[in-house]
Design an enzyme around this catalytic site. Structure first.
Site, short mmCIF file in Angstrom:
data_model
loop_
_atom_site.label_atom_id
_atom_site.label_comp_id
_atom_site.label_asym_id
_atom_site.label_seq_id
_atom_site.Cartn_x
_atom_site.Cartn_y
_atom_site.Cartn_z
NE ARG A 86 -3.88 1.96 2.47
CZ ARG A 86 -4.35 2.55 3.56
NH1 ARG A 86 -3.88 2.19 4.76
NH2 ARG A 86 -5.28 3.47 3.47
CG HIS B 210 -1.32 5.59 0.59
ND1 HIS B 210 -2.18 6.16 1.48
CD2 HIS B 210 -2.00 4.56 0.02
CE1 HIS B 210 -3.34 5.50 1.46
NE2 HIS B 210 -3.24 4.52 0.59
CG ASN C 72 -1.52 8.34 4.49
OD1 ASN C 72 -2.18 7.59 3.76
ND2 ASN C 72 -0.66 9.21 4.03
CG HIS D 13 -7.94 -3.15 -1.80
ND1 HIS D 13 -8.94 -2.22 -1.98
CD2 HIS D 13 -6.82 -2.44 -1.47
CE1 HIS D 13 -8.45 -0.99 -1.75
NE2 HIS D 13 -7.18 -1.10 -1.44
C1 HEM Z 1 -8.59 2.71 -6.03
C2 HEM Z 1 -8.61 3.45 -4.96
C3 HEM Z 1 -8.25 2.94 -3.60
C4 HEM Z 1 -8.91 3.22 -2.45
C5 HEM Z 1 -10.15 4.10 -2.29
C6 HEM Z 1 -8.25 2.51 -1.40
C7 HEM Z 1 -8.60 2.58 -0.06
C8 HEM Z 1 -8.09 1.78 0.93
C9 HEM Z 1 -8.54 1.79 2.29
C10 HEM Z 1 -9.64 2.69 2.83
C11 HEM Z 1 -7.84 0.85 2.95
C12 HEM Z 1 -7.98 0.47 4.41
C13 HEM Z 1 -7.58 1.62 5.31
C14 HEM Z 1 -8.01 1.42 6.73
O1 HEM Z 1 -9.21 1.26 6.98
O2 HEM Z 1 -7.15 1.46 7.61
C15 HEM Z 1 -6.93 0.25 2.02
C16 HEM Z 1 -6.04 -0.76 2.32
C17 HEM Z 1 -5.13 -1.25 1.42
N1 HEM Z 1 -4.85 -0.74 0.17
FE1 HEM Z 1 -6.04 0.50 -0.86
N2 HEM Z 1 -7.20 1.82 -1.91
C18 HEM Z 1 -7.15 2.05 -3.25
C19 HEM Z 1 -6.19 1.59 -4.12
C20 HEM Z 1 -5.10 0.85 -3.75
C21 HEM Z 1 -3.96 0.59 -4.59
C22 HEM Z 1 -3.77 1.13 -6.00
C23 HEM Z 1 -3.11 -0.18 -3.86
C24 HEM Z 1 -1.76 -0.74 -4.23
C25 HEM Z 1 -1.40 -1.02 -5.45
C26 HEM Z 1 -3.73 -0.42 -2.58
C27 HEM Z 1 -3.24 -1.24 -1.59
C28 HEM Z 1 -3.86 -1.47 -0.38
C29 HEM Z 1 -3.48 -2.54 0.53
C30 HEM Z 1 -2.46 -3.63 0.26
C31 HEM Z 1 -4.27 -2.38 1.67
C32 HEM Z 1 -4.22 -3.22 2.96
C33 HEM Z 1 -3.13 -2.62 3.85
C34 HEM Z 1 -2.93 -3.27 5.20
O3 HEM Z 1 -3.43 -4.35 5.48
O4 HEM Z 1 -2.21 -2.64 5.99
N3 HEM Z 1 -4.91 0.25 -2.54
N4 HEM Z 1 -7.08 0.86 0.78
#
Ligand code: HEM
Ligand SMILES: *[C@@H]1O[C@H](CO)[C@@H](O)[C@H](O)[C@H]1NC(C)=O
Ligand SMILES: *[C@@H]1O[C@H](CO)[C@@H](O)[C@H](O)[C@H]1NC(C)=O
Ligand SMILES: *[C@@H]1O[C@H](CO)[C@@H](O)[C@H](O)[C@H]1NC(C)=O
Ligand SMILES: *[C@@H]1O[C@H](CO)[C@@H](O)[C@H](O)[C@H]1NC(C)=O
Length: 332
Positions: A62, A66, A94, A190
């Site tokens: 992630r 970011h 974040n 995800h």
């Molecule tokens: C398309 C728009 C995207 C949105 C709106 C989004 C939003 C989010 C949100 C809200 C979370 C959880 C945050 C929390 O509740 O603490 C999350 C987790 C995550 N996102 Fe996204 N995301 C997007 C795209 C991406 C992209 C492009 C990547 C990487 C290539 C990514 C990788 C991840 C990963 C791996 C997690 C899990 C992280 C963890 O377990 O610590 N996301 N994302």
């Protein structure tokens, strides 16, 4: 007055020096002579981190998103706040959420031991994110510089909300030259990791201000989510982003088709016409997903700020904090 002028002129010459190294051209094997073991070192530390905490690979993946979306892939997301600079760590998307910065620190430490001040923090994020998938492998382009500045405001302006719908996400990704296919494939990240109840309670209890749940959620799945994230409950409780949260696979897309997407931004990729065909395709064809994911990660990794940079010694602070703290505009 005199002393100040001298300081400014020294700072200016450092500034222009950094300007010249600010222009970078990314290529594979960038460190093959300057630090031949750079990529294997990153991989080794990532393996240790994963054995300690499986989720850290998702958290590290992630970080690339970011970092790269906010003024290019420049390690800005890694900078701690200073008395004069609000960095990105406490930005809306974040705070209490972005994590595993310690893994990046461990990689940096291992690299500083073998080749001091050669490998940028920005490149560490790119290499670590690649290694994090544990699934598809690819060659990364390297040679990025680390930023002298981070911007909480820019992060707040740019990073998408989990409430976003597919058309807003398409608009955002288009600004970064990323296609609809890139958006869907990259969201497939995800397939691993977790998210907080904070990110989904609105869709469980008040989707778009309707006072009702999001009708796109599969009812049995909604019951599970209601239990995990009761109204007025602890927003920091986490749930899995897909049914196989430690395996990087196409389960995420199968879940979306079944109405079992965790975030609204996930489910909307299936409910919106413009993105649905890619969700369906990847749900049926894992290798097509991997191929598109790799392409997307490389394109995202190509985003650069064009601003002057450096190779940080410590990913959390710029090498000469005084320069950017005393004269913020010099940071650019
Ligand atoms: C398309 C728009 C995207 C949105 C709106 C989004 C939003 C989010 C949100 C809200 C979370 C959880 C945050 C929390 O509740 O603490 C999350 C987790 C995550 N996102 Fe996204 N995301 C997007 C795209 C991406 C992209 C492009 C990547 C990487 C290539 C990514 C990788 C991840 C990963 C791996 C997690 C899990 C992280 C963890 O377990 O610590 N996301 N994302
Ligand atoms: C998608 O989100 C945007 C921005 O929030 C909003 O203006 C638009 O009406 C939404 N589109 C649909 C079809 O819900
Ligand atoms: C997108 O591509 C155009 C044309 O190639 C280029 O001018 C622009 O800088 C790119 N935008 C980003 C954010 O990379
Ligand atoms: C649902 O959201 C709307 C609009 O944001 C708000 O006016 C309303 O008070 C909310 N309802 C509940 C039960 O939180
Ligand atoms: C999550 O925990 C942090 C730190 O303990 C706290 O500041 C924050 O308010 C909590 N967030 C939610 C949404 O409950």
């Amino acid at each position: 007055m005199m002393a100040k002028n001298i300081f400014i002129s020294i700072s200016l010459s450092i500034f222009f020096l950094q300007m010249t190294i600010g222009e970078v051209e990314l290529r594979p094997g960038f460190y093959s002579t300057s630090c031949p073991n750079a990529e294997s070192t990153v991989r080794d530390v990532m393996r240790v981190a994963m054995n300690r905490e499986i989720r850290s690979v998702a958290s590290v993946m992630r970080l690339q998103f970011h970092d790269c979306f906010v003024n290019g892939c420049d390690g800005s997301v890694l900078l701690d706040d200073t008395p004069t600079m609000l960095g990105e760590k406490l930005a809306l998307s974040n705070i209490n959420s972005l994590r595993s910065f310690e893994v990046i620190d461990e990689i940096k430490e291992a690299l500083e031991n073998i080749c001091p001040q050669v490998v940028s923090c920005a490149d560490i994020v790119i290499m670590a994110a690649r290694d994090a998938s544990g699934g598809p492998d690819w060659e990364v382009k390297l040679g990025r510089k680390d930023s002298l500045f981070a911007s909480q405001e820019d992060s707040n302006d740019i990073m998408p909300s989990p409430r976003a719908n597919a058309s807003a996400l398409i608009d955002l990704f288009t600004k970064f030259n990323l296609s609809v296919e890139d958006l869907v494939a990259l969201s497939g990240s995800h397939s691993i990791g977790k998210a907080r109840c904070f990110s989904i309670v609105f869709r469980l209890y008040n989707q778009s201000g309707s006072g009702k749940p999001d009708p796109a959620i599969d009812p049995p799945y909604r019951m599970e989510l209601d239990k995990l994230c009761p109204l007025g409950g602890d927003g920091n409780v986490t749930g899995d982003l897909d049914a196989t949260p430690i395996i990087f696979d196409n389960q995420y897309f199968k879940d979306l088709v079944a109405g079992r997407g965790f975030l609204n931004s996930d489910e909307t990729l299936y409910t919106f016409e413009e993105t649905r065909k890619w969700v369906v395709k990847y749900s049926e064809d894992q290798s097509a997903f991997f191929k598109a994911f790799i392409k997307g990660m490389i394109k995202m990794g190509d985003l650069l700020s064009g601003r002057p940079g450096e190779i940080r010694k410590n990913c959390r602070v710029v090498n000469s904090p005084k320069i950017s703290e005393n004269i913020p505009w010099l940071a650019y």
